[in-house]
Design an enzyme around this catalytic site. Structure first.
Site, PDB file in Angstrom:
ATOM      1  N   LYS A 189       0.878  -1.168   0.000  1.00  0.00           N
ATOM      2  CA  LYS A 189       0.000   0.000   0.000  1.00  0.00           C
ATOM      3  C   LYS A 189       0.918   1.221   0.000  1.00  0.00           C
ATOM      4  CE  LYS A 189      -1.721   2.984   2.368  1.00  0.00           C
ATOM      5  NZ  LYS A 189      -1.528   4.431   1.958  1.00  0.00           N
ATOM      6  N   SER A 217       5.018   7.695  10.163  1.00  0.00           N
ATOM      7  CA  SER A 217       5.047   8.442  11.421  1.00  0.00           C
ATOM      8  C   SER A 217       4.819   7.533  12.626  1.00  0.00           C
ATOM      9  CB  SER A 217       3.977   9.534  11.410  1.00  0.00           C
ATOM     10  OG  SER A 217       2.697   8.951  11.549  1.00  0.00           O
ATOM     11  N   THR A 218       5.320   7.965  13.769  1.00  0.00           N
ATOM     12  CA  THR A 218       5.135   7.215  15.024  1.00  0.00           C
ATOM     13  C   THR A 218       3.647   7.119  15.371  1.00  0.00           C
ATOM     14  OG1 THR A 218       7.295   7.997  15.773  1.00  0.00           O
ATOM     15  CG2 THR A 218       5.846   7.085  17.448  1.00  0.00           C
ATOM     16  N   GLU A 241       9.238   1.115  11.154  1.00  0.00           N
ATOM     17  CA  GLU A 241      10.323   2.089  11.069  1.00  0.00           C
ATOM     18  C   GLU A 241       9.647   3.439  11.128  1.00  0.00           C
ATOM     19  OE1 GLU A 241      12.263   4.932   9.519  1.00  0.00           O
ATOM     20  OE2 GLU A 241      12.483   3.760   7.685  1.00  0.00           O
ATOM     21  N   CYS A 250      13.559  10.433   7.450  1.00  0.00           N
ATOM     22  CA  CYS A 250      13.401  10.069   8.867  1.00  0.00           C
ATOM     23  C   CYS A 250      14.741  10.025   9.600  1.00  0.00           C
ATOM     24  CB  CYS A 250      12.642   8.750   9.006  1.00  0.00           C
ATOM     25  SG  CYS A 250      13.057   7.574   7.746  1.00  0.00           S
ATOM     26  N   GLU A 275       9.840  16.306  15.594  1.00  0.00           N
ATOM     27  CA  GLU A 275      10.463  16.229  14.282  1.00  0.00           C
ATOM     28  C   GLU A 275       9.871  17.287  13.351  1.00  0.00           C
ATOM     29  OE1 GLU A 275      11.711  12.442  11.485  1.00  0.00           O
ATOM     30  OE2 GLU A 275       9.736  12.409  12.402  1.00  0.00           O
TER      31      GLU A 275
END
Length: 428
Positions: A121, A178-179, A199, A233, A331
């Protein structure tokens, strides 16, 4: 379904992956142009990404033959202990827009080498890169249904992500992004206890100690911070510079930014800085700068939207930055370099480790004892010592804390797609 040993031999998987790699290399110019058209990165960077991307197919084509099992000495004389490695089954791969080709091959190369099938995806901003890889996979003789791409709109993304993470036919999820999104996917995957690789976001510190070669540190800082306009990242997010060399570093860094960085259309040969991905990204950079300046930070260079308009932003350097400012707490994902002055090694390591994430970290030092100490103490998955760019197919890529789970690339990357089966052979 879960795979019980792959349907084809490692040799066939290796040959097909190798052919896919060769086709990427033959079509590298077209593939690079697709990336620049999709996400705006300078063509030279897109060409670099295609070489990096293809290197994972080459690497895992070779690793396919090295899925070793084991024979363990048994305590009982009439039995043998065997360890087999088998593919986990269907792997769902969810990838981001900033490296729309490499984030796919790093996962899919490992999955196919292990004998898994994949459903990709791609990010809604960059589906064409994924589809172009699919066309080449087809040409490489990878059977229909082995590499699958499901592009979807931004509106449909949460629903599609949920299906991939909850469907019992999917055995493994690999996500880069993203986290916040990673945590949602982890919750979904928990329902069926899927294997998960994540990741996630970083907040990379870049520490310059008094003993550093300042010119090399400036060159590394430029490469680490402004690649892809700060949208990676592993980009440096905060610079920590020791007080003796602080002013010299800031002055040289500002000059390098003004001399070497050129904002413009990614297809223009002299461009080093393309546009940010969207308006929201630009607004975040502005918010971080405004917050820092309101708390006493100084704009050394840049600081505002670029005269080209659209999503273009000036490469920016801030000094007099403190740890209370937003840009050192989250970030940025844009072309903003905040510099914090520090006094001692202990202080620098404490600031670097104060984050709840830990993907990459960088530092410059010529003191061997300090290099050992700091490399071991930094709470990150990857450390660059006197280097600003550290990614390669043979190196294990991944983070600690809230930056993720598992490793990609390297000899460890294929393990993420393999189950270990213990066979006890008795009655001998």
């Amino acid at each position: 379904r879960r795979a019980h040993g792959s349907l084809v031999s490692w040799q066939e998987r290796s040959v097909r992956l190798r052919r896919w790699y060769e086709l990427m290399m033959e079509n590298k110019e077209e593939l690079a142009r697709i990336i620049t058209a999709e996400n705006g990165k300078p063509l030279k960077e897109a060409q670099g990404e295609i070489l990096y991307s293809a290197s994972f197919l080459e690497w895992f084509a070779e690793e396919a033959r090295r899925v070793y099992g084991d024979v363990i000495p048994a305590s009982a004389k009439d039995r043998r202990i065997l360890v087999l490695k088998q593919p986990v089954g269907v792997a769902a791969v969810i990838t981001p827009w900033n490296f729309p080709s490499a984030m796919i091959t790093r996962k899919v190369g490992a999955a196919l080498a292990a004998g898994c099938t994949v459903v990709v995806k791609p990010a809604e901003d960059t589906p064409l890169s994924a589809l172009a890889l699919g066309e080449l996979a087809n040409q490489a003789g990878i059977p229909a249904g082995v590499y699958n791409v499901v592009p979807c709109s931004r509106q449909q993304t949460p629903a599609v992500g949920e299906v991939l993470c909850t469907d019992p036919l999917v055995a493994k999820i690999s996500f880069t992004g993203s986290t916040a999104t990673g945590k949602i996917l982890l919750k979904h995957a928990a329902g069926t206890v899927k294997r998960v690789s994540m990741e996630l976001g970083g907040h990379a510190p870049f520490i310059v100690f008094d003993s550093a070669d300042v010119d090399r540190a400036v060159a590394g800082a430029l490469a680490s911070k402004y690649r892809n306009s700060g949208q990676t990242c592993v980009c440096t997010n905060r610079f920590l510079v020791q007080k003796e060399i602080h002013d010299k570093f800031v002055e040289k860094f500002a000059k390098a930014i003004e001399r070497e960085l050129h904002v413009g259309n990614g297809f223009d040969a002299k461009t080093t800085q393309g546009p940010l991905i969207n308006e929201k990204a630009v607004e975040k950079v502005e918010r971080h700068i405004n917050d820092a300046v309101s708390q006493g930070a100084s704009v050394v260079t840049g600081g505002k939207r670029h005269s080209l308009g659209g999503n273009f932003f000036e490469p920016t350097l801030l000094s007099n930055v403190t740890t209370k400012m937003l840009c050192t707490q989250e970030e940025t994902f844009g072309p903003l370099a905040p510099v914090i002055k520090f006094e001692t090694e202990t202080e620098a390591v404490a600031i670097a480790n104060a984050a709840n994430v830990g993907l990459a970290g960088y530092f410059y030092s010529q003191d061997p004892a300090q290099i050992w100490r700091v490399a071991e103490q930094l709470e990150v998955g990857m450390v660059g010592v006197n280097e600003g760019i550290i990614s390669s197919a043979e190196s294990p890529f991944g983070g600690v804390k809230e930056s993720g789970l598992g490793r990609e690339g390297s000899k460890y990357g294929i393990d993420e797609y393999l189950e270990i089966k213990y066979v006890c052979f008795g009655g001998l």
